[in-house]
Design a protein around this motif. Structure first.
Motif, PDB file in Angstrom:
ATOM      1  N   TYR A  58       0.828  -1.206   0.000  1.00 45.44           N
ATOM      2  CA  TYR A  58       0.000   0.000   0.000  1.00 45.44           C
ATOM      3  C   TYR A  58       0.863   1.257   0.000  1.00 45.44           C
ATOM      4  O   TYR A  58       0.567   2.229  -0.692  1.00 45.44           O
ATOM      5  CB  TYR A  58      -0.953   0.018   1.195  1.00 45.44           C
ATOM      6  N   VAL A  59       1.940   1.243   0.778  1.00 39.69           N
ATOM      7  CA  VAL A  59       2.830   2.406   0.831  1.00 39.69           C
ATOM      8  C   VAL A  59       3.491   2.611  -0.533  1.00 39.69           C
ATOM      9  O   VAL A  59       3.566   3.739  -1.039  1.00 39.69           O
ATOM     10  CB  VAL A  59       3.868   2.255   1.966  1.00 39.69           C
ATOM     11  N   ARG A  60       3.958   1.540  -1.151  1.00 39.10           N
ATOM     12  CA  ARG A  60       4.555   1.649  -2.493  1.00 39.10           C
ATOM     13  C   ARG A  60       3.532   2.139  -3.514  1.00 39.10           C
ATOM     14  O   ARG A  60       3.837   2.966  -4.367  1.00 39.10           O
ATOM     15  CB  ARG A  60       5.119   0.297  -2.946  1.00 39.10           C
ATOM     16  N   GLU A  61       2.323   1.620  -3.435  1.00 37.62           N
ATOM     17  CA  GLU A  61       1.264   2.049  -4.336  1.00 37.62           C
ATOM     18  C   GLU A  61       0.917   3.526  -4.106  1.00 37.62           C
ATOM     19  O   GLU A  61       0.643   4.254  -5.061  1.00 37.62           O
ATOM     20  CB  GLU A  61       0.012   1.184  -4.145  1.00 37.62           C
ATOM     21  N   PRO A 110       6.596   2.110  15.441  1.00 38.89           N
ATOM     22  CA  PRO A 110       7.101   3.274  14.705  1.00 38.89           C
ATOM     23  C   PRO A 110       8.204   2.904  13.723  1.00 38.89           C
ATOM     24  O   PRO A 110       8.227   3.406  12.593  1.00 38.89           O
ATOM     25  CB  PRO A 110       7.614   4.200  15.812  1.00 38.89           C
ATOM     26  N   ASP A 111       9.117   2.021  14.129  1.00 36.98           N
ATOM     27  CA  ASP A 111      10.204   1.614  13.237  1.00 36.98           C
ATOM     28  C   ASP A 111       9.678   0.929  11.975  1.00 36.98           C
ATOM     29  O   ASP A 111      10.193   1.148  10.876  1.00 36.98           O
ATOM     30  CB  ASP A 111      11.187   0.687  13.949  1.00 36.98           C
ATOM     31  N   GLU A 112       8.678   0.086  12.133  1.00 40.94           N
ATOM     32  CA  GLU A 112       8.103  -0.608  10.973  1.00 40.94           C
ATOM     33  C   GLU A 112       7.547   0.398   9.969  1.00 40.94           C
ATOM     34  O   GLU A 112       7.878   0.352   8.772  1.00 40.94           O
ATOM     35  CB  GLU A 112       6.994  -1.555  11.424  1.00 40.94           C
ATOM     36  N   LEU A 113       6.700   1.319  10.429  1.00 38.32           N
ATOM     37  CA  LEU A 113       6.088   2.280   9.518  1.00 38.32           C
ATOM     38  C   LEU A 113       7.132   3.200   8.894  1.00 38.32           C
ATOM     39  O   LEU A 113       7.073   3.505   7.698  1.00 38.32           O
ATOM     40  CB  LEU A 113       5.003   3.083  10.237  1.00 38.32           C
ATOM     41  N   THR A 114       8.122   3.608   9.684  1.00 40.92           N
ATOM     42  CA  THR A 114       9.206   4.433   9.145  1.00 40.92           C
ATOM     43  C   THR A 114       9.929   3.690   8.031  1.00 40.92           C
ATOM     44  O   THR A 114      10.211   4.261   6.971  1.00 40.92           O
ATOM     45  CB  THR A 114      10.199   4.814  10.262  1.00 40.92           C
ATOM     46  N   THR A 115      10.233   2.426   8.249  1.00 37.89           N
ATOM     47  CA  THR A 115      10.939   1.623   7.245  1.00 37.89           C
ATOM     48  C   THR A 115      10.147   1.540   5.952  1.00 37.89           C
ATOM     49  O   THR A 115      10.707   1.701   4.867  1.00 37.89           O
ATOM     50  CB  THR A 115      11.241   0.215   7.801  1.00 37.89           C
ATOM     51  N   TYR A 116       8.844   1.295   6.035  1.00 34.52           N
ATOM     52  CA  TYR A 116       8.028   1.214   4.820  1.00 34.52           C
ATOM     53  C   TYR A 116       8.109   2.510   4.029  1.00 34.52           C
ATOM     54  O   TYR A 116       8.316   2.492   2.812  1.00 34.52           O
ATOM     55  CB  TYR A 116       6.563   0.932   5.150  1.00 34.52           C
ATOM     56  N   LEU A 117       7.943   3.653   4.713  1.00 31.92           N
ATOM     57  CA  LEU A 117       7.954   4.933   4.011  1.00 31.92           C
ATOM     58  C   LEU A 117       9.334   5.247   3.445  1.00 31.92           C
ATOM     59  O   LEU A 117       9.457   5.711   2.309  1.00 31.92           O
ATOM     60  CB  LEU A 117       7.459   6.057   4.919  1.00 31.92           C
ATOM     61  N   GLU A 118      10.384   4.964   4.218  1.00 30.68           N
ATOM     62  CA  GLU A 118      11.745   5.200   3.719  1.00 30.68           C
ATOM     63  C   GLU A 118      12.034   4.344   2.494  1.00 30.68           C
ATOM     64  O   GLU A 118      12.544   4.838   1.479  1.00 30.68           O
ATOM     65  CB  GLU A 118      12.775   4.882   4.806  1.00 30.68           C
ATOM     66  N   ARG A 119      11.736   3.059   2.568  1.00 30.14           N
ATOM     67  CA  ARG A 119      12.037   2.132   1.474  1.00 30.14           C
ATOM     68  C   ARG A 119      11.239   2.444   0.213  1.00 30.14           C
ATOM     69  O   ARG A 119      11.687   2.161  -0.891  1.00 30.14           O
ATOM     70  CB  ARG A 119      11.782   0.686   1.905  1.00 30.14           C
ATOM     71  N   ALA A 120      10.043   3.027   0.398  1.00 28.34           N
ATOM     72  CA  ALA A 120       9.227   3.401  -0.757  1.00 28.34           C
ATOM     73  C   ALA A 120       9.687   4.727  -1.372  1.00 28.34           C
ATOM     74  O   ALA A 120       9.256   5.073  -2.465  1.00 28.34           O
ATOM     75  CB  ALA A 120       7.759   3.492  -0.358  1.00 28.34           C
ATOM     76  N   GLY A 121      10.542   5.475  -0.657  1.00 28.35           N
ATOM     77  CA  GLY A 121      11.097   6.707  -1.214  1.00 28.35           C
ATOM     78  C   GLY A 121      10.492   7.995  -0.706  1.00 28.35           C
ATOM     79  O   GLY A 121      10.754   9.063  -1.259  1.00 28.35           O
ATOM     80  N   PHE A 122       9.682   7.936   0.343  1.00 30.50           N
ATOM     81  CA  PHE A 122       9.076   9.154   0.879  1.00 30.50           C
ATOM     82  C   PHE A 122      10.107  10.009   1.606  1.00 30.50           C
ATOM     83  O   PHE A 122      11.066   9.497   2.180  1.00 30.50           O
ATOM     84  CB  PHE A 122       7.918   8.812   1.834  1.00 30.50           C
ATOM     85  N   ASP A 123       9.880  11.313   1.585  1.00 31.50           N
ATOM     86  CA  ASP A 123      10.674  12.296   2.319  1.00 31.50           C
ATOM     87  C   ASP A 123       9.849  12.849   3.473  1.00 31.50           C
ATOM     88  O   ASP A 123       8.640  12.600   3.553  1.00 31.50           O
ATOM     89  CB  ASP A 123      11.056  13.476   1.412  1.00 31.50           C
ATOM     90  N   LYS A 142       5.874  12.694  -1.033  1.00 32.08           N
ATOM     91  CA  LYS A 142       6.546  12.221  -2.246  1.00 32.08           C
ATOM     92  C   LYS A 142       7.473  13.330  -2.723  1.00 32.08           C
ATOM     93  O   LYS A 142       7.068  14.486  -2.855  1.00 32.08           O
ATOM     94  CB  LYS A 142       5.521  11.882  -3.328  1.00 32.08           C
ATOM     95  N   PRO A 143       8.737  13.003  -3.000  1.00 31.50           N
ATOM     96  CA  PRO A 143       9.672  14.035  -3.456  1.00 31.50           C
ATOM     97  C   PRO A 143       9.171  14.744  -4.719  1.00 31.50           C
ATOM     98  O   PRO A 143       8.543  14.122  -5.575  1.00 31.50           O
ATOM     99  CB  PRO A 143      10.957  13.262  -3.760  1.00 31.50           C
TER     100      PRO A 143
END
Length: 144
Positions: A58-61, A110-123, A142-143
């Motif tokens: 979902y985060v990637r999408e 918090p670490d899990e959600l942070t990881t998803y957003l970081e890995r998907a490329g969010f700033d 999104k950058p």
């Protein structure tokens, strides 16, 4: 939404607005939504019903469907908070492993959600949590 019933309620409540489009989703992706077509994606009280792989999907999408500068918001019940831990242990003790319902609530950290957003490329990732709150939230941009 994944529920046609919930979309029916939303359709009734939003019928006065001509700038709203409701889309029934599969439950694992945002395929019906065109790339870079949205300014905001939010997912409330949904992640608890998804496995980790679908959460990340979902985060990637969201990254795909957001326009540059678009924002994502997600939440889930927080395993680290006292109310979250209580809820987690109640689920563990109230349901034998063989009899747990498929839609049983699953926690995040918090670490899990942070990881998803970081890995998907969010700033500009922000996490909100409080020791006395059942929920935590994550947001990202999104950058451009």
């Amino acid at each position: 939404d994944v529920s046609s019933n919930m979309l029916g309620h939303a359709r009734d409540r939003l019928s006065a607005f001509d700038n709203v489009e409701l889309v029934e989703l599969s439950g694992w992706d945002l395929a019906p939504i065109p790339s870079e077509s949205l300014d905001v994606v939010y997912c409330m009280v949904v992640f608890m019903h998804l496995d980790e792989w679908e959460r990340y999907s979902y985060v990637r999408e969201a990254m795909r469907v957001l326009r540059p500068g678009g924002r994502l918001y997600v939440d889930n019940f927080n395993l680290r908070s006292e109310p979250g831990w209580t809820f987690f242990t109640e689920m563990a003790t109230n349901y034998h492993p063989l009899w747990r319902p498929a839609n049983i609530s699953k926690s995040s950290t918090p670490d899990e959600l942070t990881t998803y957003l970081e890995r998907a490329g969010f700033d500009d990732i922000k996490i909100g949590e409080a020791p006395t709150s059942l929920f935590l939230w994550a947001r990202g941009v999104k950058p451009s």
